[in-house]
Write an enzyme that holds these catalytic residues in place. Structure first.
Site, PDB file in Angstrom:
ATOM      1  N   CYS A  82       0.844  -1.225   0.114  1.00 12.61           N
ATOM      2  CA  CYS A  82      -0.138   0.101   0.055  1.00 12.61           C
ATOM      3  C   CYS A  82       0.864   1.539  -0.132  1.00 12.61           C
ATOM      4  O   CYS A  82       0.288   2.339  -0.199  1.00 12.61           O
ATOM      5  CB  CYS A  82      -0.877   0.003   1.196  1.00 12.61           C
ATOM      6  N   ARG A 193     -22.469  -4.714   8.976  1.00  6.85           N
ATOM      7  CA  ARG A 193     -22.069  -5.823   8.967  1.00  6.85           C
ATOM      8  C   ARG A 193     -20.892  -6.172   9.845  1.00  6.85           C
ATOM      9  O   ARG A 193     -19.841  -5.506   9.478  1.00  6.85           O
ATOM     10  CB  ARG A 193     -22.016  -6.674   7.652  1.00  6.85           C
ATOM     11  N   CYS A 204     -14.039  -0.387   7.698  1.00  9.11           N
ATOM     12  CA  CYS A 204     -13.210  -0.970   6.689  1.00  9.11           C
ATOM     13  C   CYS A 204     -13.225  -0.122   5.403  1.00  9.11           C
ATOM     14  O   CYS A 204     -14.160   0.060   4.915  1.00  9.11           O
ATOM     15  CB  CYS A 204     -13.360  -2.354   6.232  1.00  9.11           C
ATOM     16  N   CYS A 205     -11.962  -0.083   4.666  1.00 17.18           N
ATOM     17  CA  CYS A 205     -12.147   0.764   3.415  1.00 17.18           C
ATOM     18  C   CYS A 205     -12.232  -0.355   2.307  1.00 17.18           C
ATOM     19  O   CYS A 205     -12.280  -1.372   2.500  1.00 17.18           O
ATOM     20  CB  CYS A 205     -10.724   1.218   3.128  1.00 17.18           C
TER      21      CYS A 205
END
Lengths: 383, 117
Positions: A82, A193, A204-205
């Site tokens: 990343c 969720r 979360c991305c």
């Protein structure tokens, strides 16, 4: 011009979104041509290209530029998970300072929709990572365990984590380049969720996202705007974890930030705006302290104070961050600097923060067991 | 071809193995492979499989996969200090500070089983 100064002359990015019917070269070319135009240059002014990508296969850079009528200039393909895009900027800086080139194009590109969904695969060419992956180690679980430990040690509630998502989703709603453009609430975030306790889906991305970002670095300034300068550029690697390590330390990020501040001759209090690696909500909280904008233990207070909001003293992730934009790996580090350049130049439209002068971009690359992260990069830009 | 290193010894019950760096005395897990060029810097170290839960999470796979949620975490084995990741087995929810025993497992290589207190 100061021969040791590097200018960010032009920037551009595509919208980050699911774009499965667009090939990587087309995405990247869009960002490249717009960045060159933004710099008031032509493609013939580019002397080298640094292409950041993780999963796109070999010689992607050459494929991207094959049809641009360039004259065989050097193209370098860079991968650091990343942190690939930021690493590409770092390496381009070296070449410019060594006077190998005057003007370099850096492009970051990723098409995660081509992977078919699910979590980002780990690097399994390793006994430790393979054993741990077999037991269930995935990138969300690493961050989830940090979140569990954080809430335990700080005696905090999961709603604190959700506040990060609320802030960044609001910022993303103002960003035409973000994938997620609707604001949200704490209740909505917490009821989405469950992925890996305590992290829910909206913490979360997005992993189904494609995008590209490009910038032009040069030792000459000619774009007609006030110069944006690269004041510091640091890349660091993870060190073998020890038994006594604190998983909340974000050691590699703190180390990279310290070196960046030293290189720029400034401190955390001088930073006016930040784009950091909020792949998961807990990451932003941990990085407040690792970057030195909050004292140890005071990350929650900083978030709750509103100071990291768009109108706050030190806005963090005015773009919406990875949580709202999405995280096309190779593009992320470059896109952070595209956003910060827009912010410094007053071109960030509805999400413009108040007259920043110094900006910081931070990203980390993971995917192997036994280290905090494999790579971390911090850049400081100034106007 | 399974190239996973063997990290349980032959005693009854089997004890987990790590490697200790000769100079720094740091212990790593899994042990260094015997054909690794780094093997010369390490000695085998039998570990005490009793540990304390440092952190954990419960993974909730997509319902489409039909897999039940499962707990994973980092357990500190303090006697020969090393922190190891693995599946957690317990009734109820894990909690930081709980005591766990590292045991061999044919599917995962090892699991951590909560010790009733």
């Amino acid at each position: 011009m100061n021969k040791n100064m590097i200018y960010i002359e032009g920037v551009a990015m595509t919208r980050f979104d699911k774009q499965p019917n667009t090939l990587a070269p087309e995405l990247a070319q869009s960002a490249i041509l717009n960045a060159v135009k933004d710099a008031n240059l032509t493609l013939n002014d580019i002397e080298a290209i640094y292409c950041a990508n993780v999963f796109g296969g070999m010689i992607l850079g050459q494929l991207i530029v094959r049809d641009l009528q360039l004259q065989g200039i050097p193209i370098y393909n860079i991968e650091n998970a990343c942190a690939s895009g930021a690493t590409a900027v770092h390496l381009a800086k070296h070449a410019l300072l060594a006077e190998q080139y005057k003007t370099i194009l850096v492009v970051g590109i990723e098409q995660l929709t081509q992977l078919g969904g699910g979590t980002i695969p780990l690097q399994l060419n390793d006994h430790k990572t393979r054993i741990y992956a077999n037991s269930g180690l995935v990138l969300p679980s690493i961050y989830a365990m940090r979140a569990t430990r954080y809430l335990y040690e700080r005696d905090e509630d999961p709603s604190l984590l959700a506040q990060v998502a609320v802030k960044n989703r609001f910022n993303g709603s103002l960003n035409p380049y973000a994938q997620q453009r609707t604001p949200t609430t704490i209740e909505e975030v917490l009821s989405s969720r469950m992925i890996a306790e305590p992290l829910t889906l909206m913490q979360c991305c997005p992993s189904q996202v494609d995008g590209a970002a490009a910038l032009i670095l040069s030792t000459e300034h000619n774009n007609g705007r006030k110069p944006v300068k690269l004041l510091a550029s640091i890349v660091q690697s993870g060190m073998q974890e020890k038994y006594s390590d604190d998983i909340l330390d974000a050691e590699i990020t703190a180390r990279a930030a310290r070196l960046a501040y030293e290189q720029a001759g400034i401190g955390p209090n001088d930073i006016d705006v930040i784009e950091l690696h909020d792949a998961f909500t807990i990451a932003e909280l941990i990085y407040y302290e690792a970057l030195g904008i909050a004292k140890p233990g005071e990350g929650p207070e900083l978030l709750r104070s509103g100071k990291t909001g768009l109108s706050g003293k030190i806005p963090v992730n005015p773009s919406g961050g990875l949580l709202a934009k999405g995280h096309p790996l190779g593009a992320t580090g470059v896109a952070q600097m595209v956003e910060l350049t827009w912010q410094l130049e007053g071109r960030a439209m509805e999400r413009q923060v108040n007259k920043p002068k110094i900006a910081l971009a931070q990203c980390t690359g993971g995917g192997i067991a036994g280290v905090d992260h494999a790579a971390s990069s911090v850049h400081i830009l100034g106007i | 071809m399974d190239i996973t290193p063997r990290y349980w010894n032959q005693s009854i019950p089997p004890m987990p193995l790590g490697s200790m760096h000769k100079k720094s005395k740091e212990i790593i897990f899994p042990p260094v492979a015997k054909d690794s060029p780094l093997d010369i810097d390490y000695v085998d170290q039998e570990l005490n499989p009793n540990g304390t839960l440092y952190s954990f999470t419960v993974i909730h796979p997509s319902k489409k996969l039909g897999i039940q949620p499962y707990a994973i975490g980092f357990v500190n084995l303090p006697d020969f200090p090393v922190r190891i990741f693995g599946r957690l087995v317990q009734s109820g929810s894990p909690a930081i500070g709980d005591k766990y025993l590292m045991k061999p497992d044919t599917e995962f290589g090892h699991i951590f089983e909560k010790i009733s207190q």
